[in-house]
Write a protein that holds these residues in place. Structure first.
Motif, PDB file in Angstrom:
ATOM      1  N   LEU A   4       0.910  -1.291  -0.029  1.00 24.70           N
ATOM      2  CA  LEU A   4      -0.150   0.028  -0.012  1.00 24.70           C
ATOM      3  C   LEU A   4       0.766   1.219   0.061  1.00 24.70           C
ATOM      4  O   LEU A   4       0.406   2.171  -0.692  1.00 24.70           O
ATOM      5  N   LEU A   5       1.803   1.190   0.929  1.00 20.59           N
ATOM      6  CA  LEU A   5       2.714   2.232   0.928  1.00 20.59           C
ATOM      7  C   LEU A   5       3.763   2.482  -0.280  1.00 20.59           C
ATOM      8  O   LEU A   5       3.799   3.759  -0.907  1.00 20.59           O
ATOM      9  N   LYS A   6       3.827   1.375  -0.924  1.00 18.39           N
ATOM     10  CA  LYS A   6       4.708   1.427  -2.068  1.00 18.39           C
ATOM     11  C   LYS A   6       3.613   2.265  -3.128  1.00 18.39           C
ATOM     12  O   LYS A   6       4.279   3.122  -3.922  1.00 18.39           O
ATOM     13  N   VAL A   7       2.566   1.645  -3.559  1.00 20.16           N
ATOM     14  CA  VAL A   7       1.797   2.184  -4.496  1.00 20.16           C
ATOM     15  C   VAL A   7       1.416   3.683  -4.377  1.00 20.16           C
ATOM     16  O   VAL A   7       1.477   4.522  -5.415  1.00 20.16           O
ATOM     17  N   MET A   8       1.184   4.135  -2.911  1.00 22.00           N
ATOM     18  CA  MET A   8       0.764   5.484  -2.770  1.00 22.00           C
ATOM     19  C   MET A   8       1.829   6.328  -2.909  1.00 22.00           C
ATOM     20  O   MET A   8       1.973   7.420  -3.456  1.00 22.00           O
ATOM     21  N   PHE A 126      -5.814  -0.855   2.919  1.00 18.25           N
ATOM     22  CA  PHE A 126      -6.375   0.568   2.592  1.00 18.25           C
ATOM     23  C   PHE A 126      -8.008   0.547   3.130  1.00 18.25           C
ATOM     24  O   PHE A 126      -8.316   1.419   3.465  1.00 18.25           O
ATOM     25  N   ALA A 127      -8.695  -0.676   3.075  1.00 24.14           N
ATOM     26  CA  ALA A 127      -9.876  -0.716   3.791  1.00 24.14           C
ATOM     27  C   ALA A 127      -9.653  -0.469   5.256  1.00 24.14           C
ATOM     28  O   ALA A 127     -10.640   0.174   5.713  1.00 24.14           O
ATOM     29  N   ARG A 128      -8.872  -0.858   5.842  1.00 26.32           N
ATOM     30  CA  ARG A 128      -8.558  -0.425   7.425  1.00 26.32           C
ATOM     31  C   ARG A 128      -8.274   1.154   7.370  1.00 26.32           C
ATOM     32  O   ARG A 128      -8.593   1.955   8.290  1.00 26.32           O
ATOM     33  N   SER A 129      -7.146   1.659   6.962  1.00 23.97           N
ATOM     34  CA  SER A 129      -6.422   2.790   6.925  1.00 23.97           C
ATOM     35  C   SER A 129      -7.066   3.785   5.767  1.00 23.97           C
ATOM     36  O   SER A 129      -6.996   5.145   6.266  1.00 23.97           O
ATOM     37  N   GLY A 130      -7.739   3.373   4.701  1.00 26.29           N
ATOM     38  CA  GLY A 130      -7.964   4.695   3.794  1.00 26.29           C
ATOM     39  C   GLY A 130      -9.061   5.453   4.473  1.00 26.29           C
ATOM     40  O   GLY A 130      -8.897   6.848   4.205  1.00 26.29           O
ATOM     41  N   PRO A 131     -10.255   5.127   5.432  1.00 28.35           N
ATOM     42  CA  PRO A 131     -11.039   6.228   5.622  1.00 28.35           C
ATOM     43  C   PRO A 131     -10.231   7.280   6.459  1.00 28.35           C
ATOM     44  O   PRO A 131     -10.710   8.542   6.293  1.00 28.35           O
ATOM     45  N   ALA A 132      -9.346   6.876   7.370  1.00 25.43           N
ATOM     46  CA  ALA A 132      -8.605   8.007   7.993  1.00 25.43           C
ATOM     47  C   ALA A 132      -7.839   8.947   6.870  1.00 25.43           C
ATOM     48  O   ALA A 132      -7.638  10.129   6.974  1.00 25.43           O
ATOM     49  N   GLY A 152     -10.525   4.030  -5.778  1.00 28.49           N
ATOM     50  CA  GLY A 152     -10.890   3.305  -6.920  1.00 28.49           C
ATOM     51  C   GLY A 152     -10.382   2.059  -7.189  1.00 28.49           C
ATOM     52  O   GLY A 152     -10.985   0.970  -7.755  1.00 28.49           O
ATOM     53  N   VAL A 153      -8.957   2.045  -7.177  1.00 32.75           N
ATOM     54  CA  VAL A 153      -8.414   0.675  -7.783  1.00 32.75           C
ATOM     55  C   VAL A 153      -8.485  -0.377  -6.729  1.00 32.75           C
ATOM     56  O   VAL A 153      -8.422  -1.784  -6.831  1.00 32.75           O
ATOM     57  N   THR A 154      -8.921  -0.133  -5.519  1.00 35.75           N
ATOM     58  CA  THR A 154      -9.149  -1.165  -4.452  1.00 35.75           C
ATOM     59  C   THR A 154     -10.578  -1.676  -4.268  1.00 35.75           C
ATOM     60  O   THR A 154     -10.942  -2.200  -3.398  1.00 35.75           O
ATOM     61  N   ARG A 155     -11.382  -0.831  -5.185  1.00 37.78           N
ATOM     62  CA  ARG A 155     -12.907  -1.119  -5.337  1.00 37.78           C
ATOM     63  C   ARG A 155     -13.530  -0.728  -4.157  1.00 37.78           C
ATOM     64  O   ARG A 155     -14.570  -1.158  -3.526  1.00 37.78           O
ATOM     65  N   MET A 156     -13.194   0.421  -3.347  1.00 38.65           N
ATOM     66  CA  MET A 156     -13.821   0.767  -2.278  1.00 38.65           C
ATOM     67  C   MET A 156     -15.269   1.505  -2.726  1.00 38.65           C
ATOM     68  O   MET A 156     -15.272   1.999  -3.847  1.00 38.65           O
ATOM     69  N   PRO A 157     -16.718   1.213  -2.213  1.00 40.59           N
ATOM     70  CA  PRO A 157     -17.639   1.669  -2.587  1.00 40.59           C
ATOM     71  C   PRO A 157     -17.793   3.150  -2.676  1.00 40.59           C
ATOM     72  O   PRO A 157     -17.248   4.025  -1.786  1.00 40.59           O
ATOM     73  N   LEU A 158     -18.103   3.473  -3.842  1.00 44.84           N
ATOM     74  CA  LEU A 158     -18.094   5.134  -4.041  1.00 44.84           C
ATOM     75  C   LEU A 158     -18.921   5.996  -2.949  1.00 44.84           C
ATOM     76  O   LEU A 158     -18.574   6.883  -2.555  1.00 44.84           O
ATOM     77  N   LEU A 159     -19.742   5.337  -2.690  1.00 39.69           N
ATOM     78  CA  LEU A 159     -20.583   6.085  -1.486  1.00 39.69           C
ATOM     79  C   LEU A 159     -19.745   6.193  -0.227  1.00 39.69           C
ATOM     80  O   LEU A 159     -19.934   7.005   0.696  1.00 39.69           O
ATOM     81  N   GLN A 210      -1.962   8.280  14.101  1.00 39.98           N
ATOM     82  CA  GLN A 210      -0.829   7.653  14.181  1.00 39.98           C
ATOM     83  C   GLN A 210      -0.628   7.192  15.305  1.00 39.98           C
ATOM     84  O   GLN A 210      -0.267   5.963  15.613  1.00 39.98           O
ATOM     85  N   ARG A 211      -0.796   7.887  16.397  1.00 39.54           N
ATOM     86  CA  ARG A 211      -0.668   7.215  17.916  1.00 39.54           C
ATOM     87  C   ARG A 211      -1.612   6.313  18.181  1.00 39.54           C
ATOM     88  O   ARG A 211      -1.305   4.862  18.676  1.00 39.54           O
ATOM     89  N   ILE A 212      -2.901   6.403  17.541  1.00 38.98           N
ATOM     90  CA  ILE A 212      -3.892   5.351  17.784  1.00 38.98           C
ATOM     91  C   ILE A 212      -3.378   4.151  17.127  1.00 38.98           C
ATOM     92  O   ILE A 212      -3.809   2.850  17.844  1.00 38.98           O
ATOM     93  N   GLU A 213      -3.079   4.226  16.091  1.00 39.47           N
ATOM     94  CA  GLU A 213      -2.607   3.156  15.079  1.00 39.47           C
ATOM     95  C   GLU A 213      -1.415   2.175  15.758  1.00 39.47           C
ATOM     96  O   GLU A 213      -1.369   1.145  15.875  1.00 39.47           O
TER      97      GLU A 213
END
Length: 223
Positions: A4-8, A126-132, A152-159, A210-213
């Protein structure tokens, strides 16, 4: 997490290269943007709306000073219309990144991360960290477009993506547009304070996240 970090990171470098090229060739600098909006206002205020939307949409392809454009939108158009114009432009940009990545991103992702299991882990990360990441994306240039492409590439629902995008971007755009609307050339302090306050708030949000993670990872290790 590494895929994930590599692609981002690669996406950020691509967007950053457009920013550097724009500065080298003097394209879409703060001065150019301000001149363009001033010229548009002299012709017809409607052109200012169109220019703001277009400039912020172009941010998907060529990095532009998003916060400055939003502040100027408020200055030239007033708060409600300036906010609406800026929000339209930023939303079109991230929707473009989401749609393009969802439609064509698999091929590029397969080239960057060849192992299918690694791609699956990346999507889960990304499903875990993406929202934040999406909510706090306005803390730095180019990150909103990067997170839109990742969604988009990880297919997160648009809404689902739009909900987190709105959570972070609507207040950001509203505060910036309002600050621009109450600023003048002789007194730009509201715009300056708003810019500093927005970035400070978002960076504090990143620090807390980051502290919470980190605490969650430690808990998982000992559980």
């Amino acid at each position: 997490m590494k895929p994930l970090l590599k692609v981002m990171g690669i996406l950020t470098l691509i967007f950053a290269s457009t920013f550097i090229l724009g500065r080298v060739f003097g394209i879409l600098t703060v001065e150019n943007v301000r001149w363009l909006l001033e010229e548009a206002q002299q012709v017809d205020p409607t052109y200012v709306i169109a220019a703001v939307i277009l400039l912020l949409f172009i941010d998907l392809f060529v990095a532009v000073p998003t916060l400055t454009i939003t502040l100027l939108a408020g200055y030239f158009l007033g708060f409600p219309l300036g906010m609406a114009s800026a929000l339209t432009g930023t939303t079109l940009a991230v929707l473009g990144g989401y749609v393009i990545s969802r439609r064509y991103g698999d091929r590029a992702l397969g080239f960057l991360v060849k192992d299918e299991e690694e791609r699956s882990k990346m999507a889960q990360a990304f499903a875990r960290s993406g929202p934040a990441m999406i909510t706090l994306a306005r803390s730095a240039p180019m990150i909103p477009e990067v997170t839109a492409c990742m969604a988009g590439v990880t297919r997160m629902p648009l809404l689902r993506y739009l909900a987190f995008y709105a959570l972070g971007t609507v207040p950001y755009v509203g505060i910036a547009a309002y600050a621009g609307s109450i600023s003048t050339l002789s007194d730009p302090k509201p715009a300056i304070f708003a810019a500093l306050g927005l970035y400070a708030t978002l960076w504090i949000g990143w620090f807390v996240y980051q502290r919470i993670e980190a605490k969650n990872k430690q808990s998982n290790q000992y559980s």
